[in-house]
Design a protein around this motif. Structure first.
Motif, mmCIF file in Angstrom:
data_model
loop_
_atom_site.group_PDB
_atom_site.id
_atom_site.type_symbol
_atom_site.label_atom_id
_atom_site.label_comp_id
_atom_site.label_asym_id
_atom_site.label_seq_id
_atom_site.Cartn_x
_atom_site.Cartn_y
_atom_site.Cartn_z
ATOM 1 N N GLU A 13 0.855 -1.185 0.000
ATOM 2 C CA GLU A 13 0.000 0.000 0.000
ATOM 3 C C GLU A 13 0.885 1.226 0.000
ATOM 4 O O GLU A 13 1.806 1.349 0.810
ATOM 5 N N LEU A 14 0.646 2.150 -0.914
ATOM 6 C CA LEU A 14 1.462 3.343 -1.064
ATOM 7 C C LEU A 14 0.721 4.559 -0.514
ATOM 8 O O LEU A 14 -0.518 4.612 -0.515
ATOM 9 N N ALA A 15 1.526 5.546 -0.049
ATOM 10 C CA ALA A 15 0.938 6.794 0.444
ATOM 11 C C ALA A 15 0.233 7.514 -0.713
ATOM 12 O O ALA A 15 0.749 7.573 -1.826
ATOM 13 N N ARG A 16 -0.929 8.042 -0.411
ATOM 14 C CA ARG A 16 -1.717 8.675 -1.462
ATOM 15 C C ARG A 16 -2.113 10.103 -1.068
ATOM 16 O O ARG A 16 -2.188 10.449 0.115
ATOM 17 N N ASN A 17 -2.365 10.898 -2.105
ATOM 18 C CA ASN A 17 -2.864 12.252 -1.923
ATOM 19 C C ASN A 17 -4.361 12.208 -1.641
ATOM 20 O O ASN A 17 -5.014 11.167 -1.821
ATOM 21 N N PRO A 18 -4.946 13.331 -1.204
ATOM 22 C CA PRO A 18 -6.403 13.344 -0.944
ATOM 23 C C PRO A 18 -7.252 12.957 -2.146
ATOM 24 O O PRO A 18 -8.360 12.433 -1.986
ATOM 25 N N ASP A 19 -6.734 13.167 -3.353
ATOM 26 C CA ASP A 19 -7.512 12.790 -4.536
ATOM 27 C C ASP A 19 -7.306 11.342 -4.950
ATOM 28 O O ASP A 19 -7.806 10.902 -5.985
ATOM 29 N N GLY A 20 -6.535 10.560 -4.159
ATOM 30 C CA GLY A 20 -6.331 9.140 -4.438
ATOM 31 C C GLY A 20 -5.081 8.824 -5.233
ATOM 32 O O GLY A 20 -4.734 7.645 -5.391
ATOM 33 N N THR A 21 -4.385 9.836 -5.781
ATOM 34 C CA THR A 21 -3.161 9.588 -6.531
ATOM 35 C C THR A 21 -2.000 9.288 -5.584
ATOM 36 O O THR A 21 -2.018 9.652 -4.405
ATOM 37 N N ILE A 22 -0.973 8.604 -6.128
ATOM 38 C CA ILE A 22 0.179 8.201 -5.306
ATOM 39 C C ILE A 22 1.039 9.416 -4.990
ATOM 40 O O ILE A 22 1.341 10.222 -5.873
ATOM 41 N N ARG A 46 6.681 11.455 -1.047
ATOM 42 C CA ARG A 46 6.868 10.784 0.248
ATOM 43 C C ARG A 46 7.431 9.384 0.089
ATOM 44 O O ARG A 46 8.286 8.958 0.862
ATOM 45 N N ILE A 47 6.969 8.672 -0.942
ATOM 46 C CA ILE A 47 7.411 7.277 -1.053
ATOM 47 C C ILE A 47 8.691 7.139 -1.865
ATOM 48 O O ILE A 47 9.354 6.098 -1.808
ATOM 49 N N GLY A 48 9.072 8.209 -2.656
ATOM 50 C CA GLY A 48 10.291 8.125 -3.476
ATOM 51 C C GLY A 48 11.541 7.817 -2.657
ATOM 52 O O GLY A 48 12.258 6.847 -2.936
ATOM 53 N N PRO A 49 11.868 8.638 -1.627
ATOM 54 C CA PRO A 49 13.060 8.334 -0.805
ATOM 55 C C PRO A 49 13.001 6.965 -0.148
ATOM 56 O O PRO A 49 14.000 6.272 -0.033
ATOM 57 N N ILE A 50 11.760 6.570 0.262
ATOM 58 C CA ILE A 50 11.628 5.258 0.914
ATOM 59 C C ILE A 50 11.939 4.140 -0.076
ATOM 60 O O ILE A 50 12.626 3.165 0.243
ATOM 61 N N LEU A 51 11.437 4.286 -1.316
ATOM 62 C CA LEU A 51 11.721 3.271 -2.328
ATOM 63 C C LEU A 51 13.211 3.204 -2.645
ATOM 64 O O LEU A 51 13.764 2.110 -2.850
ATOM 65 N N VAL A 52 13.876 4.381 -2.681
ATOM 66 C CA VAL A 52 15.320 4.393 -2.930
ATOM 67 C C VAL A 52 16.054 3.660 -1.815
ATOM 68 O O VAL A 52 16.956 2.842 -2.060
ATOM 69 N N ILE A 53 15.666 3.956 -0.553
ATOM 70 C CA ILE A 53 16.317 3.287 0.587
ATOM 71 C C ILE A 53 16.070 1.787 0.540
ATOM 72 O O ILE A 53 16.992 0.972 0.746
ATOM 73 N N LEU A 54 14.838 1.384 0.252
ATOM 74 C CA LEU A 54 14.529 -0.047 0.174
ATOM 75 C C LEU A 54 15.325 -0.714 -0.948
ATOM 76 O O LEU A 54 15.834 -1.832 -0.789
ATOM 77 N N THR A 55 15.455 -0.008 -2.083
ATOM 78 C CA THR A 55 16.220 -0.577 -3.202
ATOM 79 C C THR A 55 17.687 -0.756 -2.817
ATOM 80 O O THR A 55 18.297 -1.795 -3.104
ATOM 81 N N VAL A 56 18.255 0.264 -2.160
ATOM 82 C CA VAL A 56 19.660 0.171 -1.747
ATOM 83 C C VAL A 56 19.833 -0.957 -0.733
ATOM 84 O O VAL A 56 20.786 -1.744 -0.813
ATOM 85 N N VAL A 57 18.897 -1.041 0.227
ATOM 86 C CA VAL A 57 18.998 -2.100 1.247
ATOM 87 C C VAL A 57 18.900 -3.479 0.603
ATOM 88 O O VAL A 57 19.591 -4.423 1.010
ATOM 89 N N MET A 58 18.065 -3.607 -0.420
ATOM 90 C CA MET A 58 17.914 -4.906 -1.081
ATOM 91 C C MET A 58 19.101 -5.220 -1.992
ATOM 92 O O MET A 58 19.536 -6.373 -2.088
ATOM 93 N N LEU A 59 19.638 -4.177 -2.658
ATOM 94 C CA LEU A 59 20.713 -4.416 -3.617
ATOM 95 C C LEU A 59 22.079 -4.510 -2.961
ATOM 96 O O LEU A 59 22.957 -5.235 -3.457
ATOM 97 N N LEU A 60 22.293 -3.756 -1.882
ATOM 98 C CA LEU A 60 23.631 -3.700 -1.290
ATOM 99 C C LEU A 60 24.150 -5.075 -0.887
ATOM 100 O O LEU A 60 25.308 -5.412 -1.204
#
Length: 478
Positions: free
Chosen positions: A170-179, A183-197
Motif C-alpha cells: 500500500e502506497l501513500a496517497r494524496n487526498p484525490d487518491g493519486t500516489i 513521500r514514497i520516493g526516498p523510501i523506495l530508494v532506501i529499500l532498493t539500496v537495502v535490497m541491492l547492497l
C-alpha cells in the motif's frame, strides 16, 4: 622521471568484472521495474485463484437464482485441486455452496465487514488442521457477490508442501487518491539500496575471491612460458618457447618471439663463423710475415716489427679463443687447482722475471679439487697472469694465491684499477691505458671462461697497493 608501473591484468579483469556485474544487475532491475510498471501483474495463490475462477463461472437462471457454469477454467482447476469448496453469497443474502465446506466456514461469508472489503486471506494457527481460505468481493455476471473459497477442507488433505503467499503493498496517497511520490520516493530508494547492497557485496566478494584464482589458473601457462623466456641467454639461445599451455590470444606473440630467436641465433652463428674463419685465415699470413721478419738483419726497426707481428698474432689467437668458447664442449675433469696454478706460475716465472717482477706462489693446504675443462681454465689464468705482467708497473711482486674454497687470486703492486673502471675493463677491446701491446680481450675471455664453468671473476676492494683479481670456481662434488 619515474617509469610508470605496468598494470596487473589480473586486477584489471577483476575490477571490470565487478563493474560489469553491477551494471548488469542495475539494468536487470530497471527492466524488471519497467515490465512490472507496464504489466501491472497480480500475484494469485491457489485460494485467491479459486475465488476468481468461481466468480467468473457464476451466473443466474431465469428465476434470478445463483447458478454455477462448468467453464473450462473451472474444470481444469477441479482436476488440479479435487478438494475445492466454496461459499457464494450475493447482496440479497442468496447463497450457493459446493464441496466439503469446513464447519468454521459453514456460516458463509457473513455480513458487515467482509461485505465492504475487496479481498481477504483467512488463516489459523500452525497446529490447527482447519484450512486457510480466501474471501473476495467480486463483480461477476451474476452481480456483486462475496466468494469464500479454498482448495482444502482440512490440512490433513495436503499431500506435500503447501506454500501460501500473501503480498500486500500500500502506497501513500494524496487526498484525490493519486500516489504521493514525494513521500514514497526516498523510501523506495532506501529499500532498493537495502535490497541491492547485500547482493552487490556478495557478488563483489565472490568476484574478488574467485576471479583472481580463475585468472591465475588461466594465465599459468603464460607465466611458465615467461619464466622459460627469462632463462634464455647466450648459451641456450636456440631454445624455443612452448605454446601448448599458452592462451590462444597470446600464441601469435610467442610464435613471433620464437621466430625472432631463430633469426637472432642464425645471425649470431653467421657472425661467429665469419670471425672464426677470419682468425684462421689471419694466422697463415701472420706466420709468413713472422718468418720473413726473422730473416731481416737485427736492428731496432726489425725488433719493433717482430713485436708488432707478435701482437697481431696474439690478437688473432684471442679472437679464435673467443669464438671457440661459444662452441665449448667436452666433459669436465676433476683437477687439483693447486697443481694447475703451480704449473702456470712456473711457466710464467721467466716472463715475470724478465719484465722486472718477483713471482710468489701461495698454495692452499692440501688439495683443492675443481671440476673444469683444464685447457680453458689454463687459458683464463694465463690471460690474468699476462695482464698482471703488462699492467703491474714493471716492479714489485706478482703473487699467485690458491685457497681451499676454489678461489685463485693474482696480486700485483702496480697502479691499480679505479673503482669506476672495474667493470668496464672486462668489456672486449676496452683498455684502461693505451699500450703498444695487448688487444683488450684477455679479461673478457677469462670472465667468459669462468661463467661457462659456473664461476666468477671480480676485482677485489681493499687498502692494498695494486690490483687483486679473484677467479672463483665451484668445488668438485665428492
Amino acid at each position: 622521471m619515474k617509469e610508470p608501473r605496468p598494470r596487473s591484468l589480473q586486477w584489471v579483469l577483476v575490477r571490470r568484472l565487478i563493474l560489469l556485474q553491477a551494471a548488469m544487475l542495475l539494468v536487470f532491475l530497471g527492466l524488471l521495474t519497467l515490465v512490472l510498471f507496464i504489466a501491472q501483474p497480480r500475484l494469485l495463490v491457489d485460494n485467491e485463484e479459486a475465488a476468481v475462477i468461481v466468480g467468473e463461472a457464476l451466473s443466474r437462471d431465469g428465476n434470478g437464482q445463483l447458478v454455477l457454469r462448468e467453464t473450462e477454467d473451472l474444470k481444469e482447476f477441479r482436476e488440479s485441486f479435487p478438494y475445492l469448496w466454496f461459499v457464494v453469497r450475493d447482496q440479497n443474502g442468496q447463497e450457493l455452496r459446493q464441496g466439503n465446506v469446513p464447519e468454521v466456514y459453514a456460516g458463509g461469508s457473513g455480513d458487515g465487514l467482509l461485505n465492504s472489503v475487496d479481498r481477504a486471506a483467512l488463516t489459523f494457527a500452525q497446529n490447527d488442521l482447519r484450512p486457510a481460505a480466501s474471501f473476495a468481493n467480486l463483480d461477476t455476471p451474476a452481480g456483486r457477490v462475496g466468494v469464500l473459497a479454498s482448495t482444502l477442507s482440512s490440512r490433513a488433505e495436503n499431500d506435500g508442501v503447501e506454500v501460501n503467499i500473501d503480498l500486500q503493498i500500500e502506497l501513500a496517497r494524496n487526498p484525490d487518491g493519486t500516489i504521493n511520490w514525494l513521500r514514497i520516493g526516498p523510501i523506495l530508494v532506501i529499500l532498493t539500496v537495502v535490497m541491492l547492497l547485500p547482493i552487490v557485496i556478495v557478488m563483489g566478494f565472490t568476484t574478488l575471491v574467485t576471479t583472481p584464482a580463475v585468472v591465475r589458473r588461466s594465465l599459468a601457462g603464460l607465466v611458465a612460458t615467461a619464466e622459460e623466456a627469462g632463462a634464455i641467454d647466450i648459451d641456450n639461445r636456440a631454445v624455443q618457447l612452448p605454446t601448448e599451455r599458452v592462451p590462444q590470444e597470446v600464441a601469435p606473440l610467442v610464435h613471433a618471439f620464437n621466430r625472432a630467436l631463430a633469426r637472432l641465433g642464425e645471425g649470431y652463428e653467421k657472425r661467429n663463423r665469419f670471425l672464426t674463419d677470419a682468425a684462421h685465415e689471419l694466422r697463415t699470413p701472420i706466420a709468413i710475415l713472422r718468418t720473413r721478419a726473422e730473416l731481416l738483419r737485427e736492428d731496432p726497426e726489425s725488433q719493433r716489427l717482430l713485436k708488432d707481428i707478435e701482437r697481431l698474432s696474439h690478437l688473432a689467437q684471442q679472437l679464435l679463443d673467443r669464438q671457440v668458447l661459444d662452441h665449448s664442449a667436452g666433459s669436465r675433469e676433476v683437477v687439483d687447482l693447486v697443481d694447475l696454478a703451480r704449473t702456470l706460475a712456473a711457466d710464467f716465472a721467466p716472463l715475470a722475471l724478465e719484465a722486472g717482477y718477483e713471482l710468489s706462489f701461495e698454495p692452499a693446504e692440501g688439495k683443492v679439487p675443481v671440476s673444469i675443462r683444464p685447457q680453458q681454465i689454463e687459458r683464463a689464468v694465463a690471460n690474468l697472469l699476462r695482464n698482471a705482467i703488462e699492467h703491474g708497473g714493471g716492479a714489485g711482486t706478482i703473487t699467485v694465491l690458491v685457497d681451499g674454497k676454489g678461489g685463485l687470486e693474482i696480486h700485483d703492486e702496480g697502479p691499480g684499477i679505479p673503482s669506476g673502471e672495474r667493470e668496464r675493463v672486462f668489456d672486449p677491446f676496452y683498455r684502461l691505458r693505451p699500450r703498444p701491446t695487448g688487444a683488450g680481450l684477455g679479461l673478457n675471455i677469462a670472465r667468459e671462461i669462468a661463467r661457462l664453468h659456473g664461476g666468477t671473476i671480480e676485482i677485489l676492494d681493499g687498502d692494498w697497493r695494486g690490483t687483486h683479481i679473484r677467479l672463483q670456481l665451484p668445488l668438485a662434488q665428492p
